[in-house]
Design a protein around this motif. Structure first.
Motif, mmCIF file in Angstrom:
data_model
loop_
_atom_site.group_PDB
_atom_site.id
_atom_site.type_symbol
_atom_site.label_atom_id
_atom_site.label_comp_id
_atom_site.label_asym_id
_atom_site.label_seq_id
_atom_site.Cartn_x
_atom_site.Cartn_y
_atom_site.Cartn_z
ATOM 1 N N MET A 48 0.828 -1.203 0.000
ATOM 2 C CA MET A 48 0.000 0.000 0.000
ATOM 3 C C MET A 48 0.865 1.257 0.000
ATOM 4 O O MET A 48 0.603 2.214 -0.756
ATOM 5 C CB MET A 48 -0.925 -0.011 1.215
ATOM 6 C CG MET A 48 -2.061 -1.021 1.122
ATOM 7 S SD MET A 48 -2.987 -1.178 2.670
ATOM 8 C CE MET A 48 -3.559 0.512 2.873
ATOM 9 N N ILE A 49 1.891 1.267 0.830
ATOM 10 C CA ILE A 49 2.788 2.430 0.892
ATOM 11 C C ILE A 49 3.524 2.601 -0.429
ATOM 12 O O ILE A 49 3.632 3.708 -0.974
ATOM 13 C CB ILE A 49 3.795 2.268 2.049
ATOM 14 C CG1 ILE A 49 3.066 2.289 3.393
ATOM 15 C CG2 ILE A 49 4.857 3.365 2.003
ATOM 16 C CD1 ILE A 49 2.298 3.555 3.653
ATOM 17 N N THR A 50 4.041 1.509 -0.961
ATOM 18 C CA THR A 50 4.749 1.582 -2.235
ATOM 19 C C THR A 50 3.830 2.088 -3.344
ATOM 20 O O THR A 50 4.219 2.941 -4.155
ATOM 21 C CB THR A 50 5.308 0.201 -2.615
ATOM 22 O OG1 THR A 50 6.205 -0.249 -1.589
ATOM 23 C CG2 THR A 50 6.066 0.273 -3.934
ATOM 24 N N ALA A 51 2.596 1.599 -3.366
ATOM 25 C CA ALA A 51 1.636 2.026 -4.391
ATOM 26 C C ALA A 51 1.307 3.510 -4.262
ATOM 27 O O ALA A 51 1.170 4.214 -5.272
ATOM 28 C CB ALA A 51 0.359 1.198 -4.280
ATOM 29 N N ALA A 52 1.192 4.008 -3.030
ATOM 30 C CA ALA A 52 0.895 5.426 -2.818
ATOM 31 C C ALA A 52 2.022 6.303 -3.353
ATOM 32 O O ALA A 52 1.771 7.327 -4.009
ATOM 33 C CB ALA A 52 0.668 5.694 -1.330
ATOM 34 N N PHE A 53 3.265 5.925 -3.098
ATOM 35 C CA PHE A 53 4.405 6.695 -3.603
ATOM 36 C C PHE A 53 4.505 6.614 -5.119
ATOM 37 O O PHE A 53 4.804 7.616 -5.780
ATOM 38 C CB PHE A 53 5.703 6.195 -2.954
ATOM 39 C CG PHE A 53 5.997 6.807 -1.624
ATOM 40 C CD1 PHE A 53 6.896 7.859 -1.505
ATOM 41 C CD2 PHE A 53 5.390 6.340 -0.474
ATOM 42 C CE1 PHE A 53 7.183 8.433 -0.280
ATOM 43 C CE2 PHE A 53 5.657 6.899 0.761
ATOM 44 C CZ PHE A 53 6.552 7.951 0.860
ATOM 45 N N LEU A 54 4.270 5.425 -5.670
ATOM 46 C CA LEU A 54 4.310 5.275 -7.127
ATOM 47 C C LEU A 54 3.235 6.127 -7.794
ATOM 48 O O LEU A 54 3.486 6.787 -8.813
ATOM 49 C CB LEU A 54 4.121 3.807 -7.504
ATOM 50 C CG LEU A 54 5.280 2.856 -7.182
ATOM 51 C CD1 LEU A 54 4.864 1.412 -7.433
ATOM 52 C CD2 LEU A 54 6.506 3.208 -8.007
ATOM 53 N N ALA A 55 2.037 6.125 -7.216
ATOM 54 C CA ALA A 55 0.944 6.913 -7.780
ATOM 55 C C ALA A 55 1.244 8.404 -7.700
ATOM 56 O O ALA A 55 1.002 9.151 -8.657
ATOM 57 C CB ALA A 55 -0.356 6.598 -7.038
ATOM 58 N N ALA A 56 1.772 8.854 -6.569
ATOM 59 C CA ALA A 56 2.113 10.271 -6.415
ATOM 60 C C ALA A 56 3.198 10.675 -7.412
ATOM 61 O O ALA A 56 3.141 11.759 -8.007
ATOM 62 C CB ALA A 56 2.575 10.542 -4.986
ATOM 63 N N ASP A 57 4.177 9.805 -7.595
ATOM 64 C CA ASP A 57 5.250 10.077 -8.552
ATOM 65 C C ASP A 57 4.689 10.198 -9.962
ATOM 66 O O ASP A 57 5.044 11.108 -10.728
ATOM 67 C CB ASP A 57 6.286 8.958 -8.477
ATOM 68 C CG ASP A 57 7.610 9.352 -9.112
ATOM 69 O OD1 ASP A 57 7.755 10.525 -9.511
ATOM 70 O OD2 ASP A 57 8.509 8.503 -9.206
ATOM 71 N N ILE A 81 3.477 5.313 7.977
ATOM 72 C CA ILE A 81 4.905 5.100 8.235
ATOM 73 C C ILE A 81 5.266 5.523 9.660
ATOM 74 O O ILE A 81 5.966 4.800 10.389
ATOM 75 C CB ILE A 81 5.756 5.868 7.213
ATOM 76 C CG1 ILE A 81 5.607 5.233 5.828
ATOM 77 C CG2 ILE A 81 7.223 5.896 7.626
ATOM 78 C CD1 ILE A 81 6.177 6.069 4.698
ATOM 79 N N ASN A 82 4.805 6.684 10.083
ATOM 80 C CA ASN A 82 5.111 7.156 11.432
ATOM 81 C C ASN A 82 4.468 6.274 12.489
ATOM 82 O O ASN A 82 5.053 6.041 13.552
ATOM 83 C CB ASN A 82 4.655 8.606 11.591
ATOM 84 C CG ASN A 82 5.520 9.579 10.810
ATOM 85 O OD1 ASN A 82 6.640 9.253 10.435
ATOM 86 N ND2 ASN A 82 5.006 10.764 10.557
ATOM 87 N N SER A 83 3.286 5.767 12.206
ATOM 88 C CA SER A 83 2.626 4.872 13.149
ATOM 89 C C SER A 83 3.395 3.561 13.288
ATOM 90 O O SER A 83 3.504 3.007 14.390
ATOM 91 C CB SER A 83 1.194 4.580 12.692
ATOM 92 O OG SER A 83 0.392 5.738 12.781
ATOM 93 N N ILE A 84 3.921 3.069 12.186
ATOM 94 C CA ILE A 84 4.730 1.848 12.237
ATOM 95 C C ILE A 84 5.971 2.089 13.086
ATOM 96 O O ILE A 84 6.379 1.227 13.877
ATOM 97 C CB ILE A 84 5.118 1.396 10.818
ATOM 98 C CG1 ILE A 84 3.876 0.889 10.078
ATOM 99 C CG2 ILE A 84 6.183 0.310 10.856
ATOM 100 C CD1 ILE A 84 4.116 0.558 8.622
ATOM 101 N N GLY A 85 6.562 3.272 12.947
ATOM 102 C CA GLY A 85 7.730 3.595 13.760
ATOM 103 C C GLY A 85 7.412 3.576 15.242
ATOM 104 O O GLY A 85 8.200 3.082 16.058
ATOM 105 N N ILE A 86 6.255 4.091 15.618
ATOM 106 C CA ILE A 86 5.888 4.170 17.026
ATOM 107 C C ILE A 86 5.444 2.816 17.575
ATOM 108 O O ILE A 86 5.927 2.352 18.610
ATOM 109 C CB ILE A 86 4.765 5.200 17.231
ATOM 110 C CG1 ILE A 86 5.251 6.605 16.876
ATOM 111 C CG2 ILE A 86 4.266 5.178 18.676
ATOM 112 C CD1 ILE A 86 4.153 7.645 16.876
ATOM 113 N N ASP A 87 4.518 2.162 16.889
ATOM 114 C CA ASP A 87 3.872 0.967 17.431
ATOM 115 C C ASP A 87 4.575 -0.343 17.110
ATOM 116 O O ASP A 87 4.364 -1.335 17.796
ATOM 117 C CB ASP A 87 2.429 0.877 16.912
ATOM 118 C CG ASP A 87 1.546 1.976 17.473
ATOM 119 O OD1 ASP A 87 1.817 2.421 18.593
ATOM 120 O OD2 ASP A 87 0.597 2.383 16.785
ATOM 121 N N MET A 88 5.419 -0.353 16.079
ATOM 122 C CA MET A 88 6.028 -1.617 15.683
ATOM 123 C C MET A 88 7.547 -1.573 15.702
ATOM 124 O O MET A 88 8.188 -2.558 16.056
ATOM 125 C CB MET A 88 5.537 -2.022 14.292
ATOM 126 C CG MET A 88 4.031 -2.180 14.205
ATOM 127 S SD MET A 88 3.448 -2.872 12.649
ATOM 128 C CE MET A 88 3.905 -4.592 12.858
#
Length: 201
Positions: A48-57, A81-88
């Motif tokens: 999902m994150i990769t797709a969001a960056f690809l679409a924005a690009d 991404i920030n939530s993953i940093g905090i919770d995981m």
């Protein structure tokens, strides 16, 4: 946002409000999926994150003047991404000043008689130093990449970033890194970061 609203510039104000709302949407999406899937949520968030960056690009390349949709996609992605940093990942990867404060306080306390010359927490120092190193290394790598490939900032940079994020999340999901970023508690559950960014016990 407040300045635009007070000056009657409602267009820019709505644009900024949409970006903030998108970020909060990313936070909410992560929270909901993490509560139900726990560690397995990375398997969904990575693509999902990769797709969001690809679409924005792609959208910014097709229409360089289009900002709303690409920025909302990136904002939502960084919320996740920030939530993953905090919770995981077990640390606040995006708060550089906080980690610099921890490093400085640890050094001062080590030599201060008023603080009892408190020993430095090696794990905490390594964690904070790693975040700071990662920040400056990332900034230098981005500068070097754009310097060597000037066209990268027009198309490709966001795709590269999204691919790296996706790969890192899948790497963490593999459960074979064995470092501070993948700490386990005694009951084998993901650690919950506390207000001091302390080690799990």
């Amino acid at each position: 946002l407040a300045s635009h609203t007070l000056n009657g510039a409602f267009g820019p104000a709505l644009y900024l409000a949409a970006i903030i709302a998108s970020y909060m949407g990313g936070l909410a999406m992560f929270r909901r999926m993490y509560q139900s899937l726990k560690e397995q949520s990375l398997q969904l968030f990575a693509p999902m994150i990769t797709a969001a960056f690809l679409a924005a690009d792609h959208l910014t390349f097709v229409d360089p003047m289009a900002k709303l949709v690409p920025m909302c996609l990136l904002s939502a992605a960084y919320g996740v991404i920030n939530s993953i940093g905090i919770d995981m990942a077990g640390t606040l990867c995006f708060v550089l000043t906080g980690h610099l404060t921890k490093i400085t306080n640890a050094i001062v306390d080590r030599f201060s008689t008023l603080a009892g010359k408190k020993p430095i927490d090696a794990a905490g120092m390594f964690r904070s130093s790693s975040v700071c190193f990662g920040f400056f290394f990332g900034a230098f790598a981005a500068w070097g990449g754009v310097k060597a490939l000037p066209n990268l900032k027009d198309r490709g940079l966001l795709s590269l970033m999204g691919t790296i994020y996706g790969a890192l999340f899948l790497w963490q999901d593999a459960k074979n890194m064995g470092g501070w970023w993948h700490r386990k508690s005694k009951n084998k559950e993901q650690c919950e970061i506390d207000q001091y960014d302390a080690n799990c016990e």
